[in-house]
Motif scaffolding. Structure first.
Motif, PDB file in Angstrom:
ATOM      1  N   ASN A 172       0.854  -1.176   0.000  1.00  0.00           N
ATOM      2  CA  ASN A 172       0.000   0.000   0.000  1.00  0.00           C
ATOM      3  C   ASN A 172       0.906   1.248   0.000  1.00  0.00           C
ATOM      4  O   ASN A 172       1.118   1.895   1.022  1.00  0.00           O
ATOM      5  N   GLY A 173       1.486   1.518  -1.162  1.00  0.00           N
ATOM      6  CA  GLY A 173       2.479   2.582  -1.285  1.00  0.00           C
ATOM      7  C   GLY A 173       3.829   2.103  -0.769  1.00  0.00           C
ATOM      8  O   GLY A 173       3.914   1.087  -0.060  1.00  0.00           O
ATOM      9  N   SER A 174       4.881   2.829  -1.116  1.00  0.00           N
ATOM     10  CA  SER A 174       6.210   2.486  -0.590  1.00  0.00           C
ATOM     11  C   SER A 174       6.212   2.608   0.920  1.00  0.00           C
ATOM     12  O   SER A 174       7.020   1.976   1.606  1.00  0.00           O
ATOM     13  N   ASP A 175       5.321   3.440   1.445  1.00  0.00           N
ATOM     14  CA  ASP A 175       5.225   3.611   2.892  1.00  0.00           C
ATOM     15  C   ASP A 175       5.026   2.268   3.587  1.00  0.00           C
ATOM     16  O   ASP A 175       5.685   1.969   4.576  1.00  0.00           O
ATOM     17  N   GLU A 176       4.110   1.452   3.063  1.00  0.00           N
ATOM     18  CA  GLU A 176       3.904   0.136   3.671  1.00  0.00           C
ATOM     19  C   GLU A 176       5.149  -0.731   3.502  1.00  0.00           C
ATOM     20  O   GLU A 176       5.552  -1.437   4.425  1.00  0.00           O
ATOM     21  N   ILE A 196      17.335  -0.432  -2.033  1.00  0.00           N
ATOM     22  CA  ILE A 196      17.523   0.691  -2.953  1.00  0.00           C
ATOM     23  C   ILE A 196      16.139   1.171  -3.384  1.00  0.00           C
ATOM     24  O   ILE A 196      15.377   0.442  -4.018  1.00  0.00           O
ATOM     25  N   ASP A 197      15.808   2.388  -3.001  1.00  0.00           N
ATOM     26  CA  ASP A 197      14.515   2.979  -3.331  1.00  0.00           C
ATOM     27  C   ASP A 197      14.629   3.657  -4.693  1.00  0.00           C
ATOM     28  O   ASP A 197      15.361   4.633  -4.857  1.00  0.00           O
ATOM     29  N   GLU A 198      13.910   3.118  -5.663  1.00  0.00           N
ATOM     30  CA  GLU A 198      13.980   3.622  -7.038  1.00  0.00           C
ATOM     31  C   GLU A 198      12.683   4.313  -7.458  1.00  0.00           C
ATOM     32  O   GLU A 198      12.232   4.149  -8.589  1.00  0.00           O
ATOM     33  N   ALA A 199      12.115   5.109  -6.564  1.00  0.00           N
ATOM     34  CA  ALA A 199      10.851   5.794  -6.877  1.00  0.00           C
ATOM     35  C   ALA A 199      10.964   6.627  -8.160  1.00  0.00           C
ATOM     36  O   ALA A 199       9.990   6.800  -8.879  1.00  0.00           O
ATOM     37  N   TYR A 200      12.176   7.137  -8.441  1.00  0.00           N
ATOM     38  CA  TYR A 200      12.353   8.052  -9.578  1.00  0.00           C
ATOM     39  C   TYR A 200      13.159   7.446 -10.724  1.00  0.00           C
ATOM     40  O   TYR A 200      13.598   8.161 -11.611  1.00  0.00           O
ATOM     41  N   ILE A 201      13.367   6.133 -10.709  1.00  0.00           N
ATOM     42  CA  ILE A 201      14.274   5.497 -11.671  1.00  0.00           C
ATOM     43  C   ILE A 201      13.857   5.762 -13.126  1.00  0.00           C
ATOM     44  O   ILE A 201      14.718   5.910 -14.004  1.00  0.00           O
ATOM     45  N   GLN A 216      10.072   0.179  -5.888  1.00  0.00           N
ATOM     46  CA  GLN A 216       9.585   1.104  -6.916  1.00  0.00           C
ATOM     47  C   GLN A 216       8.160   1.476  -6.543  1.00  0.00           C
ATOM     48  O   GLN A 216       7.644   1.010  -5.522  1.00  0.00           O
ATOM     49  N   THR A 217       7.524   2.317  -7.331  1.00  0.00           N
ATOM     50  CA  THR A 217       6.196   2.799  -6.962  1.00  0.00           C
ATOM     51  C   THR A 217       5.406   3.204  -8.204  1.00  0.00           C
ATOM     52  O   THR A 217       6.004   3.539  -9.232  1.00  0.00           O
ATOM     53  N   PHE A 218       4.078   3.156  -8.094  1.00  0.00           N
ATOM     54  CA  PHE A 218       3.229   3.681  -9.168  1.00  0.00           C
ATOM     55  C   PHE A 218       2.939   5.172  -8.969  1.00  0.00           C
ATOM     56  O   PHE A 218       2.205   5.775  -9.734  1.00  0.00           O
ATOM     57  N   SER A 219       3.528   5.759  -7.906  1.00  0.00           N
ATOM     58  CA  SER A 219       3.164   7.132  -7.527  1.00  0.00           C
ATOM     59  C   SER A 219       3.788   8.222  -8.384  1.00  0.00           C
ATOM     60  O   SER A 219       3.308   9.349  -8.372  1.00  0.00           O
ATOM     61  N   LYS A 220       4.888   7.950  -9.079  1.00  0.00           N
ATOM     62  CA  LYS A 220       5.592   9.042  -9.754  1.00  0.00           C
ATOM     63  C   LYS A 220       5.449   8.938 -11.276  1.00  0.00           C
ATOM     64  O   LYS A 220       4.531   9.501 -11.828  1.00  0.00           O
ATOM     65  N   ALA A 221       6.318   8.215 -11.961  1.00  0.00           N
ATOM     66  CA  ALA A 221       6.257   8.177 -13.428  1.00  0.00           C
ATOM     67  C   ALA A 221       4.907   7.672 -13.943  1.00  0.00           C
ATOM     68  O   ALA A 221       4.398   8.151 -14.964  1.00  0.00           O
ATOM     69  N   LEU A 232      19.316   3.060   0.731  1.00  0.00           N
ATOM     70  CA  LEU A 232      19.865   3.929  -0.308  1.00  0.00           C
ATOM     71  C   LEU A 232      18.702   4.361  -1.186  1.00  0.00           C
ATOM     72  O   LEU A 232      17.750   3.600  -1.374  1.00  0.00           O
ATOM     73  N   CYS A 233      18.775   5.556  -1.719  1.00  0.00           N
ATOM     74  CA  CYS A 233      17.677   6.068  -2.527  1.00  0.00           C
ATOM     75  C   CYS A 233      18.304   6.648  -3.796  1.00  0.00           C
ATOM     76  O   CYS A 233      19.077   7.596  -3.717  1.00  0.00           O
ATOM     77  N   SER A 234      18.002   6.048  -4.945  1.00  0.00           N
ATOM     78  CA  SER A 234      18.683   6.445  -6.173  1.00  0.00           C
ATOM     79  C   SER A 234      17.739   6.364  -7.371  1.00  0.00           C
ATOM     80  O   SER A 234      17.272   5.277  -7.680  1.00  0.00           O
ATOM     81  N   THR A 277      18.093  12.372   2.752  1.00  0.00           N
ATOM     82  CA  THR A 277      17.329  11.439   1.922  1.00  0.00           C
ATOM     83  C   THR A 277      15.855  11.536   2.274  1.00  0.00           C
ATOM     84  O   THR A 277      15.437  12.422   3.028  1.00  0.00           O
ATOM     85  N   TYR A 278      15.070  10.622   1.741  1.00  0.00           N
ATOM     86  CA  TYR A 278      13.620  10.582   1.938  1.00  0.00           C
ATOM     87  C   TYR A 278      13.288  10.473   3.434  1.00  0.00           C
ATOM     88  O   TYR A 278      13.819   9.596   4.132  1.00  0.00           O
ATOM     89  N   GLY A 279      12.413  11.349   3.914  1.00  0.00           N
ATOM     90  CA  GLY A 279      12.144  11.441   5.344  1.00  0.00           C
ATOM     91  C   GLY A 279      11.419  10.266   5.964  1.00  0.00           C
ATOM     92  O   GLY A 279      11.485  10.059   7.183  1.00  0.00           O
ATOM     93  N   ASN A 315      18.158  10.072  -5.636  1.00  0.00           N
ATOM     94  CA  ASN A 315      17.868  10.405  -4.249  1.00  0.00           C
ATOM     95  C   ASN A 315      16.902  11.591  -4.154  1.00  0.00           C
ATOM     96  O   ASN A 315      16.920  12.490  -4.980  1.00  0.00           O
ATOM     97  N   ASN A 316      16.077  11.550  -3.132  1.00  0.00           N
ATOM     98  CA  ASN A 316      15.182  12.653  -2.791  1.00  0.00           C
ATOM     99  C   ASN A 316      15.720  13.238  -1.471  1.00  0.00           C
ATOM    100  O   ASN A 316      15.916  12.463  -0.535  1.00  0.00           O
ATOM    101  N   PRO A 317      16.026  14.506  -1.321  1.00  0.00           N
ATOM    102  CA  PRO A 317      15.649  15.642  -2.180  1.00  0.00           C
ATOM    103  C   PRO A 317      16.715  16.082  -3.180  1.00  0.00           C
ATOM    104  O   PRO A 317      16.490  17.062  -3.879  1.00  0.00           O
ATOM    105  N   ILE A 357      -3.665   6.120  -5.811  1.00  0.00           N
ATOM    106  CA  ILE A 357      -4.182   4.754  -5.598  1.00  0.00           C
ATOM    107  C   ILE A 357      -3.366   3.972  -4.578  1.00  0.00           C
ATOM    108  O   ILE A 357      -3.774   2.903  -4.144  1.00  0.00           O
ATOM    109  N   ARG A 358      -2.195   4.491  -4.176  1.00  0.00           N
ATOM    110  CA  ARG A 358      -1.333   3.879  -3.159  1.00  0.00           C
ATOM    111  C   ARG A 358      -0.895   2.472  -3.534  1.00  0.00           C
ATOM    112  O   ARG A 358      -1.426   1.477  -3.040  1.00  0.00           O
ATOM    113  N   CYS A 359       0.079   2.377  -4.410  1.00  0.00           N
ATOM    114  CA  CYS A 359       0.652   1.060  -4.682  1.00  0.00           C
ATOM    115  C   CYS A 359       2.153   1.160  -4.887  1.00  0.00           C
ATOM    116  O   CYS A 359       2.622   1.881  -5.767  1.00  0.00           O
TER     117      CYS A 359
END
Ligand SMILES: *Cc1c(COP(=O)(O)O)cnc(C)c1O
Length: 369
Positions: A98-102, A198-203, A225-230, A169-171, A125-127, A173-175, A236-238
């Protein structure tokens, strides 16, 4: 397998594989919290009976209001299969959260014994990593990046001890917006005896391959990875977790049984067929990113530095971030003031918007004193 591999090699190969397998087993048993390793997982009606039947009287559902009267597939098999195929991995190497948060929270709860274990992360990095560490009462150790927001494997490894279970690691990276150095990451994954996330939310905005291509090479690697960005589906939180089958097993073992609703599963299923749309958005956003960089660099009265970005946002050092932030807010333009973050003095984080939104931002900035 290659036809030319002879019997001797095959035997040696299977021995090596066996060795690696038992090594992995040992390691995971060692890394996973005892209560989670030994947990008897909740068994729901849809777990017990899988196939197709004509009469479902096993889950106390209301027989009316099809199809949302029924509990969804807890393991989202058909959706995970479709995602795995597009990512060229196996279905049991992906978990939906339920999102990368979960996903972040589950990683802590699988591996980190509260009050005893710790995690190491880059800074800034991401808070959310720190917040979830605090919620779980797990020590969070920061290693400062250098002036170019790059990491040093040695510094990170030196920060670990026998109680370090995870390295975050976040790559990109945010921010800061940049990709982390691949060679340094490789050193960390190869040497560290715990789990590397390795968090690739923005890959998708980076033009670099995902670490997914190395998933089979490193048994201690987890990729988020996440459906939240690209993909444009933040609401929808996934989130997606990729790892070895053995690690994914624990994520699915402890998540809430029905963490992804049928509405969400169906919606993602349809969106996945429109990957070309996503790729179009990425193209537009990347060309807008270049335009925005150009314009910002001409505003030498306000802007000190525009940092390199491999993501859909820019970290921009300005002369006076609070002033610029407040002036933009007054005009109805909201950016993120990151000036209180380490290494981000007087920095604003600006998301790349539509062509029109970016124009409004540029015009507004130009008209500031
Ligand atoms: C935006 C973002 C996410 C996405 O989180 P979701 O819970 O999937 O929306 C994950 N990681 C980073 C670093 C992000 O910036």
């Amino acid at each position: 397998m290659n036809k030319h591999v002879n019997c001797f090699n095959l035997h040696a190969y299977s021995l090596i594989i066996k060795h690696i397998r038992s090594h992995q087993n040992m390691k995971l048993k060692f890394l996973v919290r005892k209560n989670i390793f030994n947990l008897t997982k909740y068994s729901c009606a849809r777990d017990e009976f899988k196939g197709k039947a004509s009469v479902y009287l096993d889950a106390n559902e209301n027989p009316y209001n099809q199809p949302y009267n029924r509990y969804p597939d807890p393991l989202q098999y058909s959706l995970r299969k479709k995602i795995a195929k597009s990512k060229k991995i196996y279905t049991d190497q992906v978990m939906l959260a339920n999102g990368s948060d979960e996903a972040i929270d589950l990683a802590f709860r699988i591996f980190c014994e509260p009050g005893q274990d710790n995690v190491v992360a880059i800074e800034p990095t991401y808070g959310m990593y720190k917040v979830v560490a605090d919620i779980n009462n797990v020590e969070y150790k920061k290693v400062l990046l250098d002036k170019n927001f790059q990491l040093d494997a040695k510094k990170i490894l030196n920060k670990t001890n026998q109680f370090t279970k995870l390295i975050f690691l976040c790559s990109p990276n945010n921010p800061s917006g940049n990709l982390l150095n691949k060679i340094e990451i490789t050193k960390i994954i190869s040497i560290f005896q715990g789990i590397v996330i390795i968090d690739e939310a923005y890959i998708d905005f980076s033009g670099q391959n995902s670490w997914l291509v190395d998933l089979n090479k490193y048994s201690n690697l987890i990729v988020f990875q996440t459906f939240s960005k690209a993909w444009g589906m933040a609401s929808i939180r996934c989130g997606l977790v990729f790892a070895s089958k053995k690690i994914i097993y624990f994520f699915n073992k402890i998540k809430y049984p029905y963490n992804i609703s049928l509405l969400t599963q169906n919606f993602i299923n349809k969106q996945l067929d429109k990957e070309s749309k996503k790729n179009e958005w990425i193209k537009i956003i990347l060309s807008q990113r270049e335009l925005l960089i150009k314009s910002l660099k001409t505003m030498t009265n306000i802007v000190e530095e525009v940092y390199h970005s491999d993501a859909n946002f820019l970290l921009v050092k300005v002369k006076n971030s609070n002033y610029t932030y407040n002036e933009l807010t007054k005009k109805g333009i909201i950016v993120r003031n990151r000036s209180s973050v380490l290494l981000c003095d007087n920095c604003l984080r600006i998301t790349i918007g539509t062509e029109n939104e970016n124009k409004i931002l540029i015009e507004t900035l130009k008209n500031l004193k």
